[in-house]
Write an enzyme that holds these catalytic residues in place. Sequence first.
Site, mmCIF file in Angstrom:
data_model
loop_
_atom_site.group_PDB
_atom_site.id
_atom_site.type_symbol
_atom_site.label_atom_id
_atom_site.label_comp_id
_atom_site.label_asym_id
_atom_site.label_seq_id
_atom_site.Cartn_x
_atom_site.Cartn_y
_atom_site.Cartn_z
ATOM 1 N N GLU A 29 0.883 -1.174 0.000
ATOM 2 C CA GLU A 29 0.000 0.000 0.000
ATOM 3 C C GLU A 29 0.914 1.215 0.000
ATOM 4 O O GLU A 29 1.388 1.644 1.036
ATOM 5 C CB GLU A 29 -0.865 0.002 1.260
ATOM 6 C CG GLU A 29 -1.873 -1.119 1.332
ATOM 7 C CD GLU A 29 -3.010 -0.928 0.362
ATOM 8 O OE1 GLU A 29 -3.326 0.227 0.016
ATOM 9 O OE2 GLU A 29 -3.559 -1.940 -0.093
ATOM 10 N N CYS B 38 -2.354 9.050 2.067
ATOM 11 C CA CYS B 38 -1.897 8.586 0.747
ATOM 12 C C CYS B 38 -2.907 8.896 -0.347
ATOM 13 O O CYS B 38 -2.544 9.037 -1.506
ATOM 14 C CB CYS B 38 -1.574 7.097 0.791
ATOM 15 S SG CYS B 38 -2.910 6.107 1.472
HETATM 16 P P1 NAD Z 1 9.923 6.986 4.511
HETATM 17 O O1 NAD Z 1 9.975 6.470 3.127
HETATM 18 O O2 NAD Z 1 11.190 7.301 5.217
HETATM 19 O O3 NAD Z 1 9.169 5.935 5.454
HETATM 20 C C1 NAD Z 1 7.860 5.488 5.200
HETATM 21 C C2 NAD Z 1 7.552 4.434 6.248
HETATM 22 O O4 NAD Z 1 8.340 3.293 5.982
HETATM 23 C C3 NAD Z 1 7.932 4.856 7.675
HETATM 24 O O5 NAD Z 1 6.947 4.374 8.553
HETATM 25 C C4 NAD Z 1 9.270 4.162 7.945
HETATM 26 O O6 NAD Z 1 9.482 3.828 9.291
HETATM 27 C C5 NAD Z 1 9.112 2.918 7.129
HETATM 28 N N1 NAD Z 1 10.376 2.370 6.646
HETATM 29 C C6 NAD Z 1 11.417 3.042 6.121
HETATM 30 N N2 NAD Z 1 12.396 2.185 5.750
HETATM 31 C C7 NAD Z 1 11.931 0.948 6.044
HETATM 32 C C8 NAD Z 1 12.453 -0.352 5.884
HETATM 33 N N3 NAD Z 1 13.652 -0.596 5.319
HETATM 34 N N4 NAD Z 1 11.702 -1.404 6.327
HETATM 35 C C9 NAD Z 1 10.484 -1.201 6.867
HETATM 36 N N5 NAD Z 1 9.938 -0.011 7.035
HETATM 37 C C10 NAD Z 1 10.641 1.061 6.618
HETATM 38 O O7 NAD Z 1 8.982 8.220 4.498
HETATM 39 P P2 NAD Z 1 8.429 9.146 5.648
HETATM 40 O O8 NAD Z 1 9.192 10.414 5.666
HETATM 41 O O9 NAD Z 1 8.224 8.454 6.942
HETATM 42 O O10 NAD Z 1 6.987 9.372 5.034
HETATM 43 C C11 NAD Z 1 6.821 10.146 3.897
HETATM 44 C C12 NAD Z 1 6.517 9.360 2.693
HETATM 45 O O11 NAD Z 1 6.010 8.085 3.039
HETATM 46 C C13 NAD Z 1 5.427 10.045 1.925
HETATM 47 O O12 NAD Z 1 5.978 10.679 0.813
HETATM 48 C C14 NAD Z 1 4.486 8.971 1.530
HETATM 49 O O13 NAD Z 1 4.723 8.585 0.199
HETATM 50 C C15 NAD Z 1 4.855 7.787 2.297
HETATM 51 N N6 NAD Z 1 3.800 7.343 3.173
HETATM 52 C C16 NAD Z 1 2.790 6.681 2.609
HETATM 53 C C17 NAD Z 1 1.779 6.238 3.396
HETATM 54 C C18 NAD Z 1 0.632 5.479 2.822
HETATM 55 O O14 NAD Z 1 -0.404 5.424 3.459
HETATM 56 N N7 NAD Z 1 0.777 4.836 1.676
HETATM 57 C C19 NAD Z 1 1.792 6.501 4.752
HETATM 58 C C20 NAD Z 1 2.871 7.197 5.297
HETATM 59 C C21 NAD Z 1 3.896 7.597 4.499
#
Ligand code: NAD
Length: 482
Positions: free
Chosen positions: A253, A287
């Site tokens: 997702e 999202c």
């Molecule tokens: P990010 O890419 O750093 O992290 C997104 C999420 O993934 C965080 O919860 C983080 O802890 C987790 N994560 C990061 N690396 C991981 C790994 N190797 N294994 C497992 N989990 C990992 O981004 P961010 O700054 O936290 O959030 C911003 C971006 O994340 C946004 O641009 C958006 O696209 C995306 N996002 C999407 C949703 C959604 O509902 N699809 C929700 C939150 C964030």
Amino acid sequence: MTTDHGYPAVRMYIAGEWCQGGTGRTAPIVNPATEEVIGEVPLATTADLDRALAAADEGFRVWRATPIARRTAILHAAADLIAERAPEIGRVSTLEQGKPLAESTGEARRTADTLRWHADDARRAYGRIIPSEAGTVLTVRREPIGPVAAFVPWNFPVGGPNRKISSALSAGCSIIIKGSEETPATAAALVKCYEDAGLPAGVLNLVFGEPAEVSAHLIASPVTRLIAFTGSVPVGKLLAAQAGEVMKPSLMELGGHAPVIVCADADPVRAARKAAQAKFANAGQVCTSPSRFYVHESLVEEFTAEFVLATEEVVVGDGLAEGTKMGPLANERRLKALERLVADAVARGAKVLTGGAALDRPGYFFAPTVLTDVPEDAELLHEEPFAPVAPIVPFSDLDEVLARANALPYGLAAYGFTRSAATAEKLSAELEAGILSINHCGGSVHEAPSGGVKESGYGREGGPEALDAYLVTKRVSHLLVP
Ligand code: NAD
């Protein structure tokens, strides 16, 4: 135990016990409305993760053998506790994530309903009996896939983890969930409801840690049978590749950049009101948040005026304060990313109609922002903003704007406004998105599937489809011997 800030001590939940990580390593938790450190989250060691894996393995054997009536009763009891504790869960969620209290408690209440819906739906996960051409008794059974490793972000601290937990447990799977290290107490409060409802030890395990370490370890383990992730496209690609290495299915997702197309026959005032309301929910950190506003040139003036009015009515403040309609961004990363996107658009000629800057106060607050004259090459029109910013772009031709809407690699949500059934049908058929709303900006609902196409991911959450990823289909062909 709570801190001076009224914030609970956070623990992991492994094999039915609340525990600290093995080495005592922790990370700070920051209230985004004040920038104060309000607590600490324990970080798992490899040994902690191995305990969780062993627990999930054993938990799966126990849970899949538990009669469905008993499973459903436990899940309903958990839903009742989530609903009863919604005010407290909501308060903790607002403290660590920032969204207004009404949004947080509303999210907790909807979460209880989602759990009930999935629990009931699992009672109808029927197989089938097929008239066999070979004279065998030919049946198709649907069985739980096994222990699930799930990874969730911080934007829906209650609903996010619960989508994975409720689907997995309803299907008869056990689960290890890595909650967000930024919103851990809400996930713990949610898990406590399941524990208090009588869920057997090991069926549900909650860990926190260095995300990359935790995901690599859990995905590689032979115990894990399904990877479920919600988050950004880059991280989703990484985890899907790791899952592919060990031939495990995954549910992804991921992010989006939802276009809103306001057609020439739409009511511009109504469209502006609906779109603005959706835009600033959770400070745009959703999202499916509408994020590119394509408005027919004949309506753009009226639409923009009303949108700006609606934007300026949004009361920004601490999510715990009475009357707040939009809280801070959840963390400093989002604030910096938004500053960069707005500065880039302005440098390329965009005009700021309202907002455009961080608020001059502690906390990660950014004024709700409307931009016009945003050129097509601005980063804001390509990169998911995940923030309270609305670029408004006029268009003259529907086919041309559909091509622009579909030009990005994302395909999660899309919105259209029109009074014409024929135009609504054209939008429904041609917009490349997994979730489409016409004449409103609908959010996720538990009774229907949500999910993306293209780089926004695969698999569905919500609706009967939610259980698909958590069940495997087995064909049994039985030749009766006399
Ligand atoms: P990010 O890419 O750093 O992290 C997104 C999420 O993934 C965080 O919860 C983080 O802890 C987790 N994560 C990061 N690396 C991981 C790994 N190797 N294994 C497992 N989990 C990992 O981004 P961010 O700054 O936290 O959030 C911003 C971006 O994340 C946004 O641009 C958006 O696209 C995306 N996002 C999407 C949703 C959604 O509902 N699809 C929700 C939150 C964030």
